[in-house]
Every structure is written in C-alpha cells, then in structure tokens.
Design a protein around this motif. Structure first.
Motif, mmCIF file in Angstrom:
data_model
loop_
_atom_site.group_PDB
_atom_site.id
_atom_site.type_symbol
_atom_site.label_atom_id
_atom_site.label_comp_id
_atom_site.label_asym_id
_atom_site.label_seq_id
_atom_site.Cartn_x
_atom_site.Cartn_y
_atom_site.Cartn_z
ATOM 1 N N GLY A 104 0.804 -1.217 0.000
ATOM 2 C CA GLY A 104 0.000 0.000 0.000
ATOM 3 C C GLY A 104 0.836 1.264 0.000
ATOM 4 N N LEU A 105 1.870 1.299 0.835
ATOM 5 C CA LEU A 105 2.698 2.500 0.920
ATOM 6 C C LEU A 105 3.545 2.699 -0.333
ATOM 7 N N LYS A 106 4.016 1.612 -0.926
ATOM 8 C CA LYS A 106 4.781 1.748 -2.166
ATOM 9 C C LYS A 106 3.886 2.227 -3.297
ATOM 10 N N GLU A 107 2.643 1.732 -3.346
ATOM 11 C CA GLU A 107 1.699 2.218 -4.352
ATOM 12 C C GLU A 107 1.394 3.696 -4.130
ATOM 13 N N GLU A 108 1.276 4.089 -2.873
ATOM 14 C CA GLU A 108 1.024 5.501 -2.541
ATOM 15 C C GLU A 108 2.197 6.367 -2.982
ATOM 16 N N GLU A 109 3.426 5.916 -2.707
ATOM 17 C CA GLU A 109 4.602 6.667 -3.123
ATOM 18 C C GLU A 109 4.669 6.797 -4.652
ATOM 19 N N ASP A 110 4.353 5.702 -5.350
ATOM 20 C CA ASP A 110 4.414 5.706 -6.814
ATOM 21 C C ASP A 110 3.375 6.645 -7.436
ATOM 22 N N SER A 111 2.261 6.829 -6.748
ATOM 23 C CA SER A 111 1.212 7.692 -7.282
ATOM 24 C C SER A 111 1.487 9.171 -7.020
ATOM 25 N N GLN A 112 2.450 9.453 -6.169
ATOM 26 C CA GLN A 112 2.773 10.857 -5.840
ATOM 27 C C GLN A 112 3.634 11.508 -6.884
#
Length: 148
Positions: A140-148
């Motif tokens: 979840g956090l890696k997906e969040e970082e990638d979307s930023q």
C-alpha cells in the motif's frame, strides 16, 4: 529474566493483541485499501490506511486467521501510525529481518510489542502468518509513493 519467563511474556503479549486487537475496522474516505491472503493457512487481511503529508495518519485492519497473523496486524497498525512512509517501510524491513532470525541494530527504532513476535522465526511455517499484514502495508505504501 529467564528465557522461559520472557517466552511466556511474549506469548501473553501475542494473545492480548489477538483477543483485544488494536485498530480493528475499516477506514473509509480517502483511504488506500490492500487485500492480501496467505493461501497456505487461510489467513486473510484487508488493510486500510490514510496517508497525509507523507505520514501514515491512520491504519486499520479487518480479517481472519491465526493468532500470529491477527496479533501481528494489530501490532503493525500500532507501530506505523504517525510514522513517515520511509520510517514505516524501514520498520517493515527490520521486522522481515527479525522473522529471518537476523539480529537488528537497536538504533532509534522502537519496536514496542513487535519484539514479542521474534520467536516466530523458529517456526518457518508461521513466518508468512506474521508477515502478511506487513506485506500489505508495504504494498500500500509503495503504491502511494508511486502515485505521488
């Protein structure tokens, strides 16, 4: 404290988190959701997190599984709330190392109740149970970082 007393204390901490899970539930508005399961033993988790200003503002979980997976999810949500994404991911790496039986350096990272799970490393079949929630958090956090 003798090894048996420490082992017993850790067992009590794990059972406390299993019987009285912290952060049980689902976050709604603006949260990211990750669903994962461990098909080898039937553990399943839905992790919801709210990330604000690069920090895990809140985290909750729903799921079903063994005492190890559910207590680990409870401990993980407690441990990552309020932490920057990088800190939460570092904590996950440290936890993974502990599950592999590696020593960790006690720097500024407070593991809290998570230390109670270090005995799981002696039971390879249970490591996936303990790491399920952590893998969901990482994803979840890696997906969040990638979307930023």
């Amino acid at each position: 404290m003798s090894f048996n007393n420490l082992d017993n204390l850790y067992r009590q901490v794990i059972m406390d988190h299993y019987k009285n899970p912290r952060n049980k539930g689902v976050l709604e508005e603006g949260s990211l959701t990750v669903n994962m399961n461990n098909p080898t033993c039937g553990d399943r988790i839905q992790l919801t997190m709210k990330v604000e200003d690069g920090k895990v503002a809140d985290a909750k979980f729903e799921g079903e599984g063994c005492s190890i997976s559910m207590s680990s999810a409870s401990m993980m949500t407690q441990a990552v709330k309020g932490r920057h994404i990088e800190e939460a991911l570092k904590l996950s790496t440290v936890f993974s190392d502990i599950m592999q039986g590696k020593d960790y350096e006690e720097d500024d990272l407070d593991l809290g109740d998570i230390e109670a799970l270090q005995g799981v490393a002696k039971f390879p079949a249970r490591i996936k149970c303990a790491t399920l929630a952590w893998k969901a958090m990482e994803k979840g956090l890696k997906e969040e970082e990638d979307s930023q």
